[in-house]
Write a protein that holds these residues in place. Sequence first.
Motif, mmCIF file in Angstrom:
data_model
loop_
_atom_site.group_PDB
_atom_site.id
_atom_site.type_symbol
_atom_site.label_atom_id
_atom_site.label_comp_id
_atom_site.label_asym_id
_atom_site.label_seq_id
_atom_site.Cartn_x
_atom_site.Cartn_y
_atom_site.Cartn_z
ATOM 1 N N TYR A 1 0.836 -1.217 0.000
ATOM 2 C CA TYR A 1 0.000 0.000 0.000
ATOM 3 C C TYR A 1 0.864 1.259 0.000
ATOM 4 O O TYR A 1 0.573 2.241 0.673
ATOM 5 C CB TYR A 1 -0.967 -0.010 1.187
ATOM 6 C CG TYR A 1 -1.874 -1.223 1.155
ATOM 7 C CD1 TYR A 1 -3.022 -1.216 0.353
ATOM 8 C CD2 TYR A 1 -1.572 -2.373 1.877
ATOM 9 C CE1 TYR A 1 -3.844 -2.334 0.290
ATOM 10 C CE2 TYR A 1 -2.383 -3.495 1.817
ATOM 11 C CZ TYR A 1 -3.521 -3.471 1.017
ATOM 12 O OH TYR A 1 -4.332 -4.564 0.950
ATOM 13 N N SER A 2 1.925 1.224 -0.769
ATOM 14 C CA SER A 2 2.896 2.316 -0.778
ATOM 15 C C SER A 2 2.343 3.538 -1.494
ATOM 16 O O SER A 2 1.988 3.502 -2.669
ATOM 17 C CB SER A 2 4.181 1.858 -1.478
ATOM 18 O OG SER A 2 4.906 2.978 -1.942
ATOM 19 N N ARG A 3 2.297 4.642 -0.750
ATOM 20 C CA ARG A 3 1.829 5.890 -1.325
ATOM 21 C C ARG A 3 2.798 6.379 -2.402
ATOM 22 O O ARG A 3 2.381 6.900 -3.435
ATOM 23 C CB ARG A 3 1.716 6.940 -0.220
ATOM 24 C CG ARG A 3 1.283 8.260 -0.761
ATOM 25 C CD ARG A 3 1.165 9.320 0.300
ATOM 26 N NE ARG A 3 0.396 10.423 -0.243
ATOM 27 C CZ ARG A 3 -0.092 11.409 0.467
ATOM 28 N NH1 ARG A 3 0.089 11.423 1.758
ATOM 29 N NH2 ARG A 3 -0.759 12.377 -0.118
ATOM 30 N N LYS B 1 -6.217 0.592 4.734
ATOM 31 C CA LYS B 1 -4.777 0.463 4.498
ATOM 32 C C LYS B 1 -4.225 1.597 3.638
ATOM 33 O O LYS B 1 -3.027 1.689 3.423
ATOM 34 C CB LYS B 1 -4.484 -0.884 3.847
ATOM 35 C CG LYS B 1 -4.758 -2.015 4.818
ATOM 36 C CD LYS B 1 -4.730 -3.355 4.126
ATOM 37 C CE LYS B 1 -5.136 -4.448 5.090
ATOM 38 N NZ LYS B 1 -6.008 -5.433 4.425
ATOM 39 N N THR B 2 -5.114 2.432 3.099
ATOM 40 C CA THR B 2 -4.641 3.575 2.308
ATOM 41 C C THR B 2 -5.185 4.866 2.919
ATOM 42 O O THR B 2 -5.938 5.596 2.274
ATOM 43 C CB THR B 2 -5.126 3.478 0.841
ATOM 44 O OG1 THR B 2 -6.554 3.308 0.864
ATOM 45 C CG2 THR B 2 -4.488 2.338 0.100
ATOM 46 N N PRO B 3 -4.799 5.153 4.172
ATOM 47 C CA PRO B 3 -5.325 6.360 4.837
ATOM 48 C C PRO B 3 -4.919 7.634 4.098
ATOM 49 O O PRO B 3 -5.585 8.663 4.227
ATOM 50 C CB PRO B 3 -4.682 6.311 6.235
ATOM 51 C CG PRO B 3 -3.510 5.407 6.098
ATOM 52 C CD PRO B 3 -3.834 4.435 5.015
ATOM 53 N N TRP B 4 -3.850 7.559 3.318
ATOM 54 C CA TRP B 4 -3.358 8.716 2.571
ATOM 55 C C TRP B 4 -4.208 9.029 1.345
ATOM 56 O O TRP B 4 -4.054 10.050 0.707
ATOM 57 C CB TRP B 4 -1.906 8.481 2.161
ATOM 58 C CG TRP B 4 -1.655 7.073 1.642
ATOM 59 C CD1 TRP B 4 -1.220 6.012 2.369
ATOM 60 C CD2 TRP B 4 -1.853 6.595 0.314
ATOM 61 N NE1 TRP B 4 -1.123 4.890 1.576
ATOM 62 C CE2 TRP B 4 -1.508 5.218 0.303
ATOM 63 C CE3 TRP B 4 -2.287 7.185 -0.881
ATOM 64 C CZ2 TRP B 4 -1.586 4.430 -0.837
ATOM 65 C CZ3 TRP B 4 -2.362 6.403 -2.020
ATOM 66 C CH2 TRP B 4 -2.020 5.035 -1.988
ATOM 67 N N PHE B 5 -5.121 8.141 0.988
ATOM 68 C CA PHE B 5 -5.951 8.358 -0.206
ATOM 69 C C PHE B 5 -7.283 8.960 0.221
ATOM 70 O O PHE B 5 -8.039 8.341 0.966
ATOM 71 C CB PHE B 5 -6.167 7.034 -0.930
ATOM 72 C CG PHE B 5 -7.106 7.133 -2.113
ATOM 73 C CD1 PHE B 5 -6.748 7.860 -3.235
ATOM 74 C CD2 PHE B 5 -8.346 6.520 -2.079
ATOM 75 C CE1 PHE B 5 -7.618 7.966 -4.317
ATOM 76 C CE2 PHE B 5 -9.220 6.622 -3.156
ATOM 77 C CZ PHE B 5 -8.849 7.348 -4.269
ATOM 78 N N ASP B 6 -7.565 10.177 -0.242
ATOM 79 C CA ASP B 6 -8.805 10.802 0.211
ATOM 80 C C ASP B 6 -9.891 10.807 -0.857
ATOM 81 O O ASP B 6 -10.946 11.414 -0.678
ATOM 82 C CB ASP B 6 -8.547 12.217 0.759
ATOM 83 C CG ASP B 6 -7.777 13.071 -0.229
ATOM 84 O OD1 ASP B 6 -7.659 12.651 -1.408
ATOM 85 O OD2 ASP B 6 -7.267 14.140 0.150
ATOM 86 N N GLY B 7 -9.655 10.130 -1.987
ATOM 87 C CA GLY B 7 -10.698 10.031 -3.011
ATOM 88 C C GLY B 7 -11.738 8.983 -2.638
ATOM 89 O O GLY B 7 -11.664 8.357 -1.585
ATOM 90 N N ASP C 1 -9.783 -3.814 -1.437
ATOM 91 C CA ASP C 1 -9.509 -2.450 -0.989
ATOM 92 C C ASP C 1 -9.998 -1.408 -1.981
ATOM 93 O O ASP C 1 -9.652 -1.464 -3.164
ATOM 94 C CB ASP C 1 -7.992 -2.245 -0.805
ATOM 95 C CG ASP C 1 -7.430 -3.122 0.283
ATOM 96 O OD1 ASP C 1 -7.832 -2.943 1.444
ATOM 97 O OD2 ASP C 1 -6.597 -4.005 -0.044
ATOM 98 N N ASN C 2 -10.755 -0.442 -1.507
ATOM 99 C CA ASN C 2 -11.215 0.704 -2.314
ATOM 100 C C ASN C 2 -11.989 0.307 -3.570
ATOM 101 O O ASN C 2 -12.027 1.064 -4.533
ATOM 102 C CB ASN C 2 -10.043 1.618 -2.714
ATOM 103 C CG ASN C 2 -9.429 2.330 -1.523
ATOM 104 O OD1 ASN C 2 -10.126 2.622 -0.543
ATOM 105 N ND2 ASN C 2 -8.142 2.582 -1.588
ATOM 106 N N VAL C 3 -12.571 -0.883 -3.582
ATOM 107 C CA VAL C 3 -13.413 -1.245 -4.727
ATOM 108 C C VAL C 3 -14.845 -0.825 -4.400
ATOM 109 O O VAL C 3 -15.375 0.100 -4.998
ATOM 110 C CB VAL C 3 -13.329 -2.745 -5.054
ATOM 111 C CG1 VAL C 3 -14.250 -3.080 -6.228
ATOM 112 C CG2 VAL C 3 -11.896 -3.123 -5.399
ATOM 113 N N VAL C 4 -15.428 -1.478 -3.413
ATOM 114 C CA VAL C 4 -16.746 -1.045 -2.954
ATOM 115 C C VAL C 4 -16.597 -0.295 -1.636
ATOM 116 O O VAL C 4 -17.206 0.734 -1.402
ATOM 117 C CB VAL C 4 -17.688 -2.253 -2.799
ATOM 118 C CG1 VAL C 4 -18.993 -1.836 -2.139
ATOM 119 C CG2 VAL C 4 -17.955 -2.871 -4.167
ATOM 120 N N ASN C 5 -15.720 -0.818 -0.794
ATOM 121 C CA ASN C 5 -15.535 -0.229 0.529
ATOM 122 C C ASN C 5 -14.189 0.477 0.637
ATOM 123 O O ASN C 5 -13.197 0.018 0.072
ATOM 124 C CB ASN C 5 -15.626 -1.337 1.585
ATOM 125 C CG ASN C 5 -16.937 -2.094 1.474
ATOM 126 O OD1 ASN C 5 -18.011 -1.497 1.434
ATOM 127 N ND2 ASN C 5 -16.843 -3.409 1.372
#
Lengths: 317, 644
Positions: free
Chosen positions: B166-168, B209-215, B201-205
């Motif tokens: 999950y590397s930013r 693990k990506t707290p840095w992603f605000d989209g 991750d980030n598909v439906v929910n």
Amino acid sequence: MATTHGDTTSTGPRERAAGYQRNTLDILESEAIFVIREVAAQFERPVMLFSGGKDSIVMSWLARKAFYPGRIPFPLMHIDTGHNFDETIRYRDWWMEQIEARIIVRSVEDSIKQGRVKEEDGPNPSRNGLQTVTLLDALSEFKFDCALGGARRDEEKARAKERFFSFRDRFGRWDPKNQRPELWNLYNGMKRPGEHLRAFPISNWTELDVWQYIQREEIELPNLYYTHEREIVRRDGVILAIGPYNQPVDGEAAETAWVRFRTIGDMTCTGATESRASSLADIVNEIAATRVTERGGRADDKRSEAAMEDRKKQGYF
Amino acid sequence: MGKARANDTTPTTLVKERDLLRFTTAGSVDDGKSTLIGRMLFDSKQIFQDQMDQLEHSSKLRGEENVNLALLTDGLRAEREQGITIDVAYRYFSTARRKFIIADTPGHEQYTRNMVTGASTADLAIILIDARNGVLTQSRRHGIIASLLGIPHIVVCVNKMDLVDYSRDRFDEIVAEYQAFAQKLNVHDLEFIPVSALVGDNVVNRSEKTPWFDGAPLLQFLETVTISADRNLVDFRFPVQFVVRPHQDFRGFSGQIVSGTIKVGEEIVALPSMQRSRVRSINFYKEELQEAIEGESVIITLEDEIDISRGDMIVRRHNIPEVEHEFEATLAWMDERSGLARETNYILQHTTNRTQAQIDEILYQLDVNTLHRNKVDTLNLNEIGRVKVTTAAPLFFDPYDRNRNTGGFILIDPADFRTVGAGMIRYSSRSTIDELKRDERSRRLEVSQSTEITWDPGLVGPQDRIRRNGHRPFCLWLTGLSGSGKSTLAKEVEKRLFDEGLHVVRLDGDNVRHGLNGDLGFNREDRRENIRRIGHVARLLYDFGHAVLCTFISPYEEERSFVRSLFPEGSFLQVYVRTSLAEAERRDPKGLYKKARAGEIRGFTGVDDPYQEPEQSDLVVDTERLTPEEAVEQVLSLVHDLLK
């Protein structure tokens, strides 16, 4: 027989949401009508197949709307397996009057008598395979060059790749590798003598879309779709109606249950579901909450994982 | 017979007013595309129990431990055996807000045909990038095809984030690389989402693990992306499908309104006959509508008996498409049996019309991996090229970028009627720059003959000016809709360049129209003359060593090309200041849109006159997505690059 569609009083301007928004049913209806008109315009002798099931009822209703105040400019055709519910036949004849359409009937029974096909043996003789022959014979008898069908892409995996205009070779066969790419809304219906096409105007509809549309348009359906008490037998996890062509075999017990049908086809293979849904709203709610696909109730699809694909290659819908 | 049992009071659970989003997914099997779709269906509870049972059964047979979500979308048996998807498969699911139609296409180069097909009807494209591999050739290819086919929105899913911890940094790196590449494309809306289809991750929910992603997670984005602004509600185009004539008193033209709107009583023209009439009624079944809009299948009757049949087009009198039988197009070749042959008379199908067509010239073949242009003699399966086409009968079209339904066509093989090519019309050949140049040459000739003027270079040469000014001259041309923010942007840039010591001048639409071009109106001819004069003024200022900033709507490609042709290679920069019509209209700084909509102004760009989006700009500045500061910085960095 009373009808609710004959109502001509509401001719005022349609209510329109702000910002020219169109909902899913409007978009799907317009797309289907476009395809039906393309068939009428591009072919010399098109025909619309009618099974008495909800999908073909919706499709014929769309054809009615597409050409009104004109009549539907092609005939409808019913391939009667001889195993239909009586109500389906009564409904069919009544419905044709409602939509002012002309219907041609060709029967599997005749094909059997003529020796074109042979009935399956065993406890579960399905005529689904046999009707393909009757259908192809009827298409060549009337020289039909395009047959409109009510198949939907969400029904089954093999149908997910079907085109709106599906090309069939001289033997009526579908070759998944020999289909024409379909871009935008440009449908290529050109063909050589002997070849024909199948067209599927409600390709993009899901089962729920169909039911919501029936509800919106207030289309009358055969009572089989609503809950009723019926003698049934459970076979391989499928609930089958008991009737002249389908009796319990060894070890099976007849029982009475409240059921309705999600699809209506040949009595020998159309499974019922236990349901108390007595109105369209009930049905829409039931479908929205359901966890089994409608073809999950069809014994003919269960025969092998690629059952539908095999039947299609032979010319089935 | 049972009544329609609709009139009871049982509430219906689903929201009825869902709209529809069609999207395409491209990626190879290794990118996890099928898994992503499977995940979306699974997590949004769209997989039925019997499908799930079948899936578990199949996965077990293949000796796989987990349920293989990819099996859900791999349809045909041949594909299941080979483990790849080889055709366009359509999938359906819906949420409370929207219904979705997925055109699932394979990503390998040899399936460009399928990608083009799936893209032709899509509102949005999902491009998958494997986080471990980064931006590959095929990621670029998918972007190029999406852009060629005019898909308004692109979402890049950086997949397998679980395999890069999950590397930013890794995510940002991929985003930066892809954004740099996408600058060259005509992409309106580009989003990036870090996902793991396998884990969810980030598909439906939203993933923790990506707290840095605000989209938004993918499904939420798909549910909320605005697509209504992508529709063309300006140009009324009604290709006639079928004439409905049940009796003497009713002659109706059935068809689908492919763009624009129409009202009862409006004046129309039928193409190609050019006969005029008015709309008497708009019918849909038993309803009589006052107005009909883009996407609706209706029947139109007219006040006058004029001869119209299938293939004709009904349009508004003051908004007529191009009527030409020569044009340039981007052509995708789809036939595996033979390549494009210039001597063949293909059948061209366009709207509801068919005519014969020949390909006169293949200008170049476009490498869909690199955008490189190759000189070729033919186009083969999966190749895309720029061609010149001549048709037997004229087509009624708009450039594809403006109208997908009147700008797209297919080519049919005359021998066996297979569909062999798909084309996107860029613009007509006849009315383009050649004509403008010819026109302009004759004008110049007239002037010089009558007054015997010759060009006087003077005693100060260009190099002298560069030495004195400290920079080379150039012209920066900003094009875009009224209200797109061109002038605001140009004023800021002018100030900054001035402060940097450049000799900068700015020409603006309003100022020029006051004096120099005060005699010109807004019809096609006057617009052409307006730009011709401005182009020459800009060139004079350039010759005197200035940095010339020009802000003009300049809606037509031919005029922009003309201006560009006045300047030496490398000294002219075109910036497309982009905003959606809806947004420009919302801003409406001068109240002009309102007036145009009210009919007080005629021929207003975006309302009743087209804006042809530039195909190739040196920079696209999207003022809906960038802050003004960001926009200025982007333009400045373009200028600095030029001056280096």
